[in-house]
Design an enzyme around this catalytic site. Structure first.
Site, PDB file in Angstrom:
ATOM      1  N   GLY A 187       0.756  -1.245   0.084  1.00  0.00           N
ATOM      2  CA  GLY A 187      -0.028  -0.032   0.152  1.00  0.00           C
ATOM      3  C   GLY A 187       0.646   1.336   0.004  1.00  0.00           C
ATOM      4  O   GLY A 187       2.046   1.190  -0.190  1.00  0.00           O
TER       5      GLY A 187
ATOM      6  N   HIS B 107       4.282   1.374  -7.931  1.00  0.00           N
ATOM      7  CA  HIS B 107       3.178   0.449  -8.029  1.00  0.00           C
ATOM      8  C   HIS B 107       2.159   0.578  -9.040  1.00  0.00           C
ATOM      9  O   HIS B 107       1.850  -0.509  -9.696  1.00  0.00           O
ATOM     10  CB  HIS B 107       2.259   0.629  -6.853  1.00  0.00           C
ATOM     11  CG  HIS B 107       3.015   0.764  -5.583  1.00  0.00           C
ATOM     12  ND1 HIS B 107       3.180   1.494  -4.525  1.00  0.00           N
ATOM     13  CD2 HIS B 107       3.704  -0.399  -4.703  1.00  0.00           C
ATOM     14  CE1 HIS B 107       3.904   1.296  -3.542  1.00  0.00           C
ATOM     15  NE2 HIS B 107       4.052   0.050  -3.386  1.00  0.00           N
TER      16      HIS B 107
ATOM     17  N   GLN C 120      14.506  -9.116  -4.029  1.00  0.00           N
ATOM     18  CA  GLN C 120      13.406  -9.775  -3.805  1.00  0.00           C
ATOM     19  C   GLN C 120      12.749 -10.647  -4.951  1.00  0.00           C
ATOM     20  O   GLN C 120      12.396 -11.574  -5.057  1.00  0.00           O
ATOM     21  CB  GLN C 120      12.274  -8.720  -3.436  1.00  0.00           C
ATOM     22  CG  GLN C 120      10.736  -8.956  -3.115  1.00  0.00           C
ATOM     23  CD  GLN C 120       9.910  -8.082  -2.768  1.00  0.00           C
ATOM     24  OE1 GLN C 120       9.843  -7.983  -1.510  1.00  0.00           O
ATOM     25  NE2 GLN C 120       9.296  -7.362  -3.602  1.00  0.00           N
TER      26      GLN C 120
ATOM     27  N   SER D 258       7.710   3.759  -0.787  1.00  0.00           N
ATOM     28  CA  SER D 258       6.709   4.166   0.219  1.00  0.00           C
ATOM     29  C   SER D 258       7.317   5.050   1.160  1.00  0.00           C
ATOM     30  O   SER D 258       7.085   5.953   1.959  1.00  0.00           O
ATOM     31  CB  SER D 258       5.932   3.242   0.836  1.00  0.00           C
ATOM     32  OG  SER D 258       5.031   2.405  -0.255  1.00  0.00           O
TER      33      SER D 258
HETATM   34  P1  AMP Z   1       5.899  -2.713  -1.661  1.00  0.00           P
HETATM   35  O1  AMP Z   1       4.541  -1.937  -1.501  1.00  0.00           O
HETATM   36  O2  AMP Z   1       7.198  -1.617  -1.196  1.00  0.00           O
HETATM   37  O3  AMP Z   1       6.228  -3.997  -0.875  1.00  0.00           O
HETATM   38  O4  AMP Z   1       6.058  -2.868  -3.223  1.00  0.00           O
HETATM   39  C1  AMP Z   1       5.219  -3.767  -3.924  1.00  0.00           C
HETATM   40  C2  AMP Z   1       5.744  -3.744  -5.263  1.00  0.00           C
HETATM   41  O5  AMP Z   1       6.050  -2.693  -5.943  1.00  0.00           O
HETATM   42  C3  AMP Z   1       7.041  -4.535  -5.331  1.00  0.00           C
HETATM   43  O6  AMP Z   1       7.082  -5.381  -6.149  1.00  0.00           O
HETATM   44  C4  AMP Z   1       7.996  -3.435  -5.422  1.00  0.00           C
HETATM   45  O7  AMP Z   1       9.150  -4.082  -6.055  1.00  0.00           O
HETATM   46  C5  AMP Z   1       7.483  -2.787  -6.219  1.00  0.00           C
HETATM   47  N1  AMP Z   1       7.918  -1.126  -6.670  1.00  0.00           N
HETATM   48  C6  AMP Z   1       8.143  -0.616  -5.551  1.00  0.00           C
HETATM   49  N2  AMP Z   1       8.664   0.589  -5.700  1.00  0.00           N
HETATM   50  C7  AMP Z   1       8.761   0.711  -7.030  1.00  0.00           C
HETATM   51  C8  AMP Z   1       9.374   1.495  -8.059  1.00  0.00           C
HETATM   52  N3  AMP Z   1       9.944   2.649  -7.732  1.00  0.00           N
HETATM   53  N4  AMP Z   1       9.439   1.183  -9.350  1.00  0.00           N
HETATM   54  C9  AMP Z   1       8.889  -0.253  -9.863  1.00  0.00           C
HETATM   55  N5  AMP Z   1       8.404  -1.093  -8.643  1.00  0.00           N
HETATM   56  C10 AMP Z   1       8.429  -0.598  -7.614  1.00  0.00           C
END
Ligand code: AMP
Length: 289
Positions: free
Chosen positions: A33, A39, A155, A188
């Site tokens: 979130g 995202h 990851q 985030s």
């Molecule tokens: P999170 O909410 O931080 O767990 O991220 C959810 C998904 O969004 C994960 O697969 C992250 O790698 C991806 N994500 C987060 N930040 C970015 C970004 N700046 N560019 C591309 N994907 C992202």
């Protein structure tokens, strides 16, 4: 858009969709979130490539250590709902903590070795939390494709390994990192930074780009590339380097010379916020092969 908070309801809903529309394809974007353009780029790609798009919002306590920021992790459910609606998400799955982890929960999905280095070395147990929750979400959501960001480079390797090892019939799609205009990878956690911090944090990607430029000019020695990143980051007061590493993109094995695609990754602290970023260095020969 359906907002679903229980596993039982999700299963009933998806079951009836599948029986009415056999062969329907489902693209899944798991998130914690506080959605940003990073995202949303995953959601947009899932939208283009699938009949149905499912997004999950769940701040997973199991991937935070005791001393980490689970309680203060930024949350804004109403805004996330609005953004998902605008990007034409079909199902937004928002399970509460008791829904995902019964008090009697005992099972952990553990990917060996590649979780014990880099971020995993500094955040023991973090990837167990990630693979356990993503494994559970894969079983619940039953997607055909799942979308992850390159920003979390290690990851993506761990998830790909788990997907193969546990025979999930899911295509893992890794999407490029979306950045602020100054190059800072969107996250985030950037919400914790002051405006000055956000400017300073631009040095992270700048340092990776500097190494990338040198690599393109012919530098393939890993120690020297790491030194370039180190030098650039050290110029910025307030940045504390946690690690700079360069490893094979798939096996995450250490390398001394880049002959195959390599993940050059950094983790730093700035204003007590942990920030990560990476670039992939691909030798010309392996680009064409
Ligand atoms: P999170 O909410 O931080 O767990 O991220 C959810 C998904 O969004 C994960 O697969 C992250 O790698 C991806 N994500 C987060 N930040 C970015 C970004 N700046 N560019 C591309 N994907 C992202």
């Amino acid at each position: 858009m359906e907002i679903i908070r229980s596993i039982r309801e999700y299963r009933g809903h998806i079951g009836s969709i599948r029986s009415n529309r056999p062969g329907v394809s489902i693209g899944f974007v798991p998130t914690m979130g506080y959605l940003h353009e990073g995202h949303l780029s995953l959601i947009d790609r899932a939208r283009r490539e699938n009949d149905l798009v499912v997004v999950s919002l769940f701040v997973n306590p199991k991937q935070f250590a005791q001393n980490e920021d689970f309680d203060s992790y930024p949350r804004d459910e109403n805004k996330d709902i609005e953004l998902c609606r605008m990007r034409q998400v079909d199902i937004l799955f928002i399970p509460g903590e008791p829904e995902m982890y019964e008090p009697s929960h005992l099972t952990v999905v553990h990917v060996k070795s590649i979780t014990e280095i880099m971020c995993g070395g500094f955040r023991p147990g973090h990837f167990d939390g990630v693979t356990t929750v993503v494994g559970k979400l894969f079983h619940i959501v039953q997607p055909n494709r799942a979308y992850f960001g390159q920003k979390d480079g290690q990851q993506t390797c761990v998830i790909q390994r788990m997907t193969r090892d546990l025979n999930f019939d899911i295509e893992i799609i890794v999407c490029p990192t979306v950045r602020e205009p100054n190059g800072l990878a969107m996250s985030s956690r950037n919400a914790y930074l002051s405006p000055e911090g956000r400017e300073k944090a631009a040095a992270i990607y700048r340092s990776l780009q500097e190494a990338d430029r040198s690599f393109r000019k012919g530098e393939s020695n890993v120690d020297r590339l790491i030194r370039i990143v180190h030098r650039e980051l050290s110029r910025v007061p307030g940045i504390k380097i946690q690690y700079i590493e360069c490893r094979n993109t798939i096996s995450l094995k250490e390398i001394s010379v880049i002959r195959h695609p390599a993940l050059l990754a950094v983790a730093v602290f700035l204003e007590s916020v942990r920030l990560i970023d990476n670039v992939i260095l691909t030798p010309k020969e392996s680009e064409s092969s």
